[in-house]
Write an enzyme that holds these catalytic residues in place. Structure first.
Site, PDB file in Angstrom:
ATOM      1  N   ARG A  39       0.993  -1.633  -0.316  1.00 26.29           N
ATOM      2  CA  ARG A  39       0.170  -0.091  -0.239  1.00 26.29           C
ATOM      3  C   ARG A  39       0.829   1.225   0.381  1.00 26.29           C
ATOM      4  O   ARG A  39       1.268   1.234   1.295  1.00 26.29           O
ATOM      5  CB  ARG A  39      -1.217  -0.140   1.230  1.00 26.29           C
ATOM      6  CG  ARG A  39      -2.468  -0.973   0.963  1.00 26.29           C
ATOM      7  CD  ARG A  39      -2.503  -0.936   1.890  1.00 26.29           C
ATOM      8  NE  ARG A  39      -2.047  -2.433   3.350  1.00 26.29           N
ATOM      9  CZ  ARG A  39      -2.435  -2.217   3.972  1.00 26.29           C
ATOM     10  NH1 ARG A  39      -4.107  -1.836   4.537  1.00 26.29           N
ATOM     11  NH2 ARG A  39      -1.944  -2.961   5.437  1.00 26.29           N
ATOM     12  N   SER A 140       6.386 -16.863  14.428  1.00 24.59           N
ATOM     13  CA  SER A 140       4.791 -16.735  15.550  1.00 24.59           C
ATOM     14  C   SER A 140       5.308 -17.437  15.866  1.00 24.59           C
ATOM     15  O   SER A 140       5.137 -19.239  15.812  1.00 24.59           O
ATOM     16  CB  SER A 140       4.119 -16.863  14.400  1.00 24.59           C
ATOM     17  OG  SER A 140       2.920 -17.640  15.322  1.00 24.59           O
ATOM     18  N   TYR A 153      -1.086 -21.564   7.845  1.00 23.15           N
ATOM     19  CA  TYR A 153      -0.159 -20.413   8.765  1.00 23.15           C
ATOM     20  C   TYR A 153       1.022 -20.976   9.708  1.00 23.15           C
ATOM     21  O   TYR A 153       2.257 -20.802   9.967  1.00 23.15           O
ATOM     22  CB  TYR A 153      -1.100 -19.589   9.201  1.00 23.15           C
ATOM     23  CG  TYR A 153      -0.252 -18.467   9.944  1.00 23.15           C
ATOM     24  CD1 TYR A 153      -0.336 -17.395   9.054  1.00 23.15           C
ATOM     25  CD2 TYR A 153      -0.094 -18.666  11.674  1.00 23.15           C
ATOM     26  CE1 TYR A 153       0.533 -16.168   9.593  1.00 23.15           C
ATOM     27  CE2 TYR A 153      -0.013 -17.403  12.344  1.00 23.15           C
ATOM     28  CZ  TYR A 153       0.732 -16.465  11.762  1.00 23.15           C
ATOM     29  OH  TYR A 153       1.362 -14.770  12.517  1.00 23.15           O
ATOM     30  N   LYS A 157       5.035 -20.431   9.535  1.00 24.54           N
ATOM     31  CA  LYS A 157       6.035 -20.055  10.912  1.00 24.54           C
ATOM     32  C   LYS A 157       6.771 -20.829  11.100  1.00 24.54           C
ATOM     33  O   LYS A 157       7.661 -20.509  11.839  1.00 24.54           O
ATOM     34  CB  LYS A 157       4.477 -20.055  11.311  1.00 24.54           C
ATOM     35  CG  LYS A 157       4.081 -18.259  10.835  1.00 24.54           C
ATOM     36  CD  LYS A 157       5.306 -17.171  10.289  1.00 24.54           C
ATOM     37  CE  LYS A 157       4.046 -15.698  10.218  1.00 24.54           C
ATOM     38  NZ  LYS A 157       4.922 -14.396  10.097  1.00 24.54           N
ATOM     39  N   PRO A 183       6.176 -13.843  18.217  1.00 25.33           N
ATOM     40  CA  PRO A 183       5.440 -13.637  19.188  1.00 25.33           C
ATOM     41  C   PRO A 183       3.979 -14.002  18.862  1.00 25.33           C
ATOM     42  O   PRO A 183       4.094 -15.345  17.666  1.00 25.33           O
ATOM     43  CB  PRO A 183       5.298 -12.263  18.478  1.00 25.33           C
ATOM     44  CG  PRO A 183       6.062 -11.091  17.173  1.00 25.33           C
ATOM     45  CD  PRO A 183       6.268 -13.364  17.173  1.00 25.33           C
ATOM     46  N   GLY A 184       3.436 -13.780  20.025  1.00 26.35           N
ATOM     47  CA  GLY A 184       1.659 -14.616  19.913  1.00 26.35           C
ATOM     48  C   GLY A 184       0.883 -13.819  19.613  1.00 26.35           C
ATOM     49  O   GLY A 184       1.451 -12.061  18.979  1.00 26.35           O
ATOM     50  N   GLU A 189      -3.260  -5.441  12.738  1.00 23.26           N
ATOM     51  CA  GLU A 189      -4.847  -5.260  11.768  1.00 23.26           C
ATOM     52  C   GLU A 189      -4.774  -6.940  10.969  1.00 23.26           C
ATOM     53  O   GLU A 189      -5.173  -7.182  10.051  1.00 23.26           O
ATOM     54  CB  GLU A 189      -3.977  -4.706  10.519  1.00 23.26           C
ATOM     55  CG  GLU A 189      -4.339  -3.549  10.353  1.00 23.26           C
ATOM     56  CD  GLU A 189      -3.807  -1.840   9.046  1.00 23.26           C
ATOM     57  OE1 GLU A 189      -4.102  -3.341   8.198  1.00 23.26           O
ATOM     58  OE2 GLU A 189      -3.642  -1.067   9.542  1.00 23.26           O
TER      59      GLU A 189
END
Ligand code: NDP
Ligand code: 8X3
Length: 253
Positions: A39, A140, A153, A157, A183-184, A189
């Site tokens: 974006r 993750s 997903y 990771k 991270p958890g 977003e």
């Protein structure tokens, strides 16, 4: 006395969440900051906020040719990348494996695995030439702990975590550090993307709990990038204060 040249960080996925917070921390600490994402309008707004030490580059990490072109054409002031933060990524859907959308699976693999690999491979020659550099990959907890609907997903990771260790094995003799930060639950977003724009559903994920803030992850990335060269942080796992593990699911007839 000559001042040392500023260090440069290349951050993928800097239009929101962890990447945007990371861009702010490094830039506020004097780093030249290359911010990327698809974006372009958002990148322009962030670049305006950060000022002249910031270079916005709009491209899709899963487009191999675009990645190579952007990195080949970096302006000289920004071409000596010290840190690559491979952060761009996404989860799509939370359906069980038998119901999941195969296009979603493709997109997660293309972004979280292939995009990360393309950026790494394109930037590595710069680091090898400088005999210096640090690759910080955003994995993750989903790469270590399975949960229903995590399927591809979580698999992507797990790749990030293992690829990071294997990269380090290849790069230890070249002066290049590699870290996987895992991270958890964090409010970004991420869930809006996972639920394809359903903001109400995304909001429910973060209701009545305390989650990780993007700034917590950005601080961890900054700390990791500023360790002395005699150590390498292989992997950091972070969970929200109110997140822990589930028991095994034993199905009884
Ligand atoms: P956000 O959705 O807020 O940010 C994701 C970023 O990735 C955006 O800047 C987006 O930019 C970018 N991105 C996605 N796809 C592409 C693509 N194909 N090409 C270029 N950029 C892309 O989520 P987070 O900040 O939470 O996510 C950042 C990373 O952290 C991801 O890898 C995610 O898997 C991981 N993570 C997130 C957790 C969480 O709970 N939030 C926990 C653990 C890990 P744009 O859309 O403009 O292209
Ligand atoms: C994002 C964290 O637990 O929603 O990677 O998969 S989780």
């Amino acid at each position: 006395m000559n001042k040392l040249p500023p260090k440069t960080i290349f951050i993928t996925g800097a239009t929101s969440g962890f990447g945007k917070a990371t861009a702010r921390v490094f830039n506020n600490n004097g780093w030249q900051t290359i911010i990327t994402g698809r974006r372009g309008d958002r990148l322009e707004t962030i670049a305006k906020e950060l000022g002249q030490n910031c270079l916005p580059l709009a491209f899709d990490v899963s487009d191999r040719k675009a990645v190579e072109k952007e990195i080949e054409n970096l302006p000289p002031d920004f071409s000596n990348i010290t840190v690559l933060c491979n952060n761009a990524g996404l989860a799509l859907g939370l359906e069980g494996a038998d119901k999941a959308n195969l296009d979603d699976w493709d997109e997660m693999i293309d972004t979280n695995i292939k995009g990360l690999v393309y950026c790494t491979r394109a930037i590595l020659p710069i680091m090898v030439n400088n005999k210096n550099g640090h690759i910080i990959n955003i994995g993750s907890v989903a790469g270590s702990y399975p949960y229903p609907g995590g399927n591809v997903y979580g698999g992507t990771k797990a790749f990030v975590s293992q690829f990071s260790l294997n990269l380090r094995a290849d790069l230890v003799e070249k002066g290049i550090n590699v870290t996987s930060i895992e991270p958890g639950l964090a409010e970004t977003e991420f869930s809006i993307v996972r639920f394809k724009g359903d903001v109400q559903k995304a909001r429910k994920v973060y209701e009545n709990t305390t989650y990780i803030k993007p700034e917590d992850v950005a601080d961890t990335i900054y700390w990791t990038a500023n360790r002395p060269k005699n150590i390498n942080i292989n992997r950091i796992e972070i969970m929200a204060g109110f997140q822990a593990f589930n028991p095994f699911n034993i199905v009884k007839s």
